[in-house]
Design an enzyme around this catalytic site. Sequence first.
Site, PDB file in Angstrom:
ATOM      1  N   CYS A 151      42.241  66.327  42.594  1.00 46.32           N
ATOM      2  CA  CYS A 151      43.049  67.452  42.714  1.00 46.32           C
ATOM      3  C   CYS A 151      43.682  66.462  44.448  1.00 46.32           C
ATOM      4  O   CYS A 151      44.772  66.794  44.271  1.00 46.32           O
ATOM      5  CB  CYS A 151      42.481  68.924  43.404  1.00 46.32           C
ATOM      6  SG  CYS A 151      42.768  69.863  44.217  1.00 46.32           S
TER       7      CYS A 151
ATOM      8  N   CYS B 180      38.154  76.275  43.775  1.00 47.19           N
ATOM      9  CA  CYS B 180      38.463  77.200  43.907  1.00 47.19           C
ATOM     10  C   CYS B 180      37.546  78.538  42.366  1.00 47.19           C
ATOM     11  O   CYS B 180      37.774  78.959  41.359  1.00 47.19           O
ATOM     12  CB  CYS B 180      40.133  78.120  43.745  1.00 47.19           C
ATOM     13  SG  CYS B 180      40.298  79.845  43.554  1.00 47.19           S
TER      14      CYS B 180
END
Length: 368
Positions: A100, A198
């Site tokens: 990420c 998340c």
Amino acid sequence: MKKQRVVVGLSGGVDSAVTAHLLKQQGHEVIGIFMKNWEDDDDSEYCSSNIDFVDAASVADVLGIELEHVNFAADYKDRVFAEFLREYQAGRTPNPDVLCNAEIKFKAFLDHAMRLGAEKIATGHYARARFNEATQKHELLKGLDASKDQSYFLHRLNQAQLSKTLFPVGELRKTEVRRIADEIGLPNAKKKDSTGICFIGERPFRDFLNRYIRKEPGPIRDERGRRIGEHQGLSFYTLGQRQGLGIGGVKEKGAQRGSGDHSPWFVARKDMASNTLWVVQGHDHPWLLSHTLEADDTSWVAGDAPAAGGYAAKSRYRQADAGCALEGDGGRIRLAFPEAQWAVTPGQSAVVYDGDVCLGGGVIAQAA
């Protein structure tokens, strides 16, 4: 430092909030961006991005800065989540935070910030960046708070990315960050740190993977080859795992290692060809210990691989640096450790350090 336009990734957490405050205090023109990276079941109890955006907006209001909401969910799904699933299906254990950072926060976000006319971006990571005059290279360093250092997750950053990045809280301890947030009245001063990523949140990990990866049950065997249980699919287990094996109450009859028959079980090996999960008893079982590892898909902060020699490395986050000898051509490296390393896991990152300087690293392919 001359005054610049700096775009800050505001996550809703206290670290990025204090980052924005410190930069504004230094006289920079600060713009906040909230990154939305996940959309599936985003309104569930497990994924808090809506709450996080409200917190980020409250921070921007207190600091008197603009906040833009940007959706990177499609990029995230293509560049991070798809790779995450591929790795798990292959029996490895990837680290999506590393991917990420490389693909979203310091690529898609950085590109967006540059389109806004930013000269720099800033994040709330506990790391430091500096320019080395002697080598004329940008360096990535550990954060000053050793207990919060996040350089491990940033090891794939390159010269171009580092040259555009600021890490203001990397110079501080977490307690100081909290104190500053409280002092200036930030609404999230006492917000607890987020854990995990998340798209999984606080939900049981196996429940999440079940939605994307088919169950393929198979035998669980001990070191002597005896079947002592059934696993739900090799993708759902990682080396060193102790919980959730479903064999906690099994007592090994006729055990030769004294009290070892009552020791906890750990995942030690995954054989994809035979769909077998191998487990052993005892934290320090030889099958869980490795003196060497090989890593590929390497990335080096300086652009070139470090020379062969003695360094330190981490084979997983939250691990103390371990002395090692590095050899290889840079594309694939081999690390040899005098002290055995525990549960070295294919798919995780092996990150190499020279003191406080993070040199880069690669994805663990195998260990012995």
